[in-house]
Design a protein around this motif. Structure first.
Motif, short mmCIF file in Angstrom:
data_model
loop_
_atom_site.label_atom_id
_atom_site.label_comp_id
_atom_site.label_asym_id
_atom_site.label_seq_id
_atom_site.Cartn_x
_atom_site.Cartn_y
_atom_site.Cartn_z
N PRO A 178 -9.38 -2.44 -14.75
CA PRO A 178 -10.02 -2.96 -13.54
C PRO A 178 -8.98 -3.71 -12.71
CG PRO A 178 -10.54 -4.36 -15.40
CD PRO A 178 -9.78 -3.18 -15.95
N VAL A 179 -9.15 -3.68 -11.39
CA VAL A 179 -8.29 -4.45 -10.50
C VAL A 179 -8.92 -5.83 -10.38
CG1 VAL A 179 -7.32 -4.67 -8.18
CG2 VAL A 179 -7.52 -2.40 -9.26
N VAL A 180 -8.24 -6.84 -10.92
CA VAL A 180 -8.75 -8.20 -10.94
C VAL A 180 -8.48 -8.90 -9.60
CG1 VAL A 180 -8.57 -10.44 -12.11
CG2 VAL A 180 -8.41 -8.33 -13.43
N ARG A 181 -7.34 -8.58 -8.99
CA ARG A 181 -7.00 -9.14 -7.68
C ARG A 181 -6.26 -8.08 -6.88
NH1 ARG A 181 -3.29 -14.45 -6.34
NH2 ARG A 181 -3.61 -14.39 -4.09
N ASP A 182 -6.70 -7.86 -5.64
CA ASP A 182 -6.14 -6.82 -4.78
C ASP A 182 -4.82 -7.23 -4.14
OD1 ASP A 182 -8.04 -4.71 -4.97
OD2 ASP A 182 -9.41 -5.83 -3.68
N PHE A 183 -4.16 -6.23 -3.59
CA PHE A 183 -2.95 -6.40 -2.79
C PHE A 183 -3.33 -7.12 -1.50
CE2 PHE A 183 0.05 -4.40 0.34
CZ PHE A 183 1.23 -4.87 -0.20
N ASP A 184 -2.66 -8.20 -1.18
CA ASP A 184 -2.96 -8.99 0.01
C ASP A 184 -1.65 -9.53 0.57
OD1 ASP A 184 -4.27 -10.40 2.02
OD2 ASP A 184 -4.78 -12.08 0.70
N PRO A 185 -0.87 -8.66 1.24
CA PRO A 185 0.44 -9.09 1.71
C PRO A 185 0.32 -10.11 2.84
CG PRO A 185 -0.09 -6.97 2.66
CD PRO A 185 -1.21 -7.31 1.69
N PRO A 186 1.30 -11.00 2.93
CA PRO A 186 1.27 -11.98 4.02
C PRO A 186 1.67 -11.32 5.34
CG PRO A 186 3.28 -12.21 2.76
CD PRO A 186 2.44 -11.18 2.05
N PRO A 187 1.26 -11.90 6.47
CA PRO A 187 1.64 -11.33 7.77
C PRO A 187 3.14 -11.45 8.06
CG PRO A 187 0.37 -13.35 8.07
CD PRO A 187 0.37 -13.05 6.60
N LYS A 188 3.79 -12.42 7.46
CA LYS A 188 5.23 -12.61 7.61
C LYS A 188 5.83 -12.71 6.21
CE LYS A 188 5.15 -13.22 12.11
NZ LYS A 188 5.64 -12.24 13.02
N PRO A 189 7.03 -12.17 5.98
CA PRO A 189 7.60 -12.14 4.63
C PRO A 189 7.75 -13.49 3.96
CG PRO A 189 8.92 -10.81 6.14
CD PRO A 189 7.88 -11.53 6.96
N TRP A 190 7.88 -14.55 4.72
CA TRP A 190 8.12 -15.87 4.12
C TRP A 190 6.82 -16.63 3.81
CZ3 TRP A 190 9.44 -14.46 9.07
CH2 TRP A 190 8.68 -15.01 10.10
N LEU A 191 5.67 -16.08 4.22
CA LEU A 191 4.39 -16.74 3.95
C LEU A 191 3.84 -16.36 2.58
CD1 LEU A 191 2.75 -16.29 7.47
CD2 LEU A 191 3.76 -18.36 6.51
N SER A 192 2.87 -17.15 2.10
CA SER A 192 2.29 -16.84 0.81
C SER A 192 1.31 -15.68 0.94
CB SER A 192 1.58 -18.07 0.23
OG SER A 192 0.50 -18.43 1.06
N GLY A 193 1.12 -14.97 -0.14
CA GLY A 193 0.22 -13.83 -0.19
C GLY A 193 0.26 -13.25 -1.58
N HIS A 194 -0.36 -12.13 -1.77
CA HIS A 194 -0.35 -11.46 -3.08
C HIS A 194 0.32 -10.11 -2.90
CE1 HIS A 194 -2.29 -9.90 -6.90
NE2 HIS A 194 -1.61 -10.98 -7.26
N ARG A 195 1.56 -10.02 -3.34
CA ARG A 195 2.41 -8.86 -3.07
C ARG A 195 2.32 -7.80 -4.16
NH1 ARG A 195 4.52 -13.48 -1.08
NH2 ARG A 195 5.53 -13.40 0.95
N GLY A 196 1.17 -7.66 -4.73
CA GLY A 196 0.94 -6.66 -5.78
C GLY A 196 -0.52 -6.68 -6.14
N VAL A 197 -0.84 -6.13 -7.30
CA VAL A 197 -2.21 -6.16 -7.80
C VAL A 197 -2.20 -6.73 -9.21
CG1 VAL A 197 -3.05 -4.24 -6.38
CG2 VAL A 197 -2.08 -3.75 -8.62
N ASP A 198 -3.28 -7.40 -9.56
CA ASP A 198 -3.46 -7.85 -10.94
C ASP A 198 -4.41 -6.90 -11.63
OD1 ASP A 198 -1.82 -9.99 -10.40
OD2 ASP A 198 -3.45 -11.43 -10.15
#
Length: 175
Positions: A48-68
């Motif tokens: 199961p995908v526990v957490r989806d891909f959620d890239p930040p709008p700018k490379p230096w901001l926080s986000g989720h750069r993959g999937v769990d």
């Protein structure tokens, strides 16, 4: 012009360009899709995908750069999603990470994964690359899977699932 009026104008534009009495025929335009390599899930059975891909709008901001991806338990075996060469095995901040270079600028990384492989090791698709350690997801056992194309993070799920949007098409021409 209001959005509905603009939409109507755009839809009627082709008909207004047709010569009098001539019917326009539209041929389907193929969607440009990038050929993705044949990859497989790095866990079995399909996790199961526990957490989806959620890239930040700018490379230096926080986000989720993959999937769990959820695992049945810590110690679950992680396999290479595609053939490649191990490019990194080590600790990043406080987590063990393994990275595989799949060629064509694509690299997969998994954490927290303990591996006995060394950088430079060739791996085949489906080959065991390590085991999941505890510590990434607070409430359950999981592994973080990230994919980079060059320097850009991309959604790993696009290599194992069809993520294109569903489009409803008419069944046929009206009577």
């Amino acid at each position: 012009m209001t959005p509905p009026a603009l939409l109507a104008a755009l839809l009627l534009l082709p008909a207004s360009l047709a010569p009098t009495g001539e019917t326009l025929a539209f041929a389907p335009v193929p969607m440009r899709t990038e050929a993705a390599p044949s990859w497989q899930w790095p866990l079995s059975p399909r996790p199961p995908v526990v957490r989806d891909f959620d890239p930040p709008p700018k490379p230096w901001l926080s986000g989720h750069r993959g999937v769990d991806l959820g695992t049945a338990s810590d110690g679950a075996q992680v396999t290479s999603p595609a053939a490649g060469t191990v490019s990194f095995v080590g600790v990043v901040v406080d987590r063990p990470v393994i990275t595989i270079d799949h060629g064509n600028g694509l690299r997969s990384s998994f954490e927290p994964v303990e591996s006995s492989l060394a950088a430079g090791s060739a791996v085949g698709a489906g080959q065991a690359i390590g085991t999941v350690l505890p510590g990434h997801c607070p409430a359950a056992s999981c592994v973080h899977w990230g994919v980079r194309r060059g320097e850009d993070y991309v959604n790993p799920l696009q290599f194992v699932m069809d993520l294109r949007p569903s489009i409803l098409l008419p069944l046929g021409a009206p009577p």
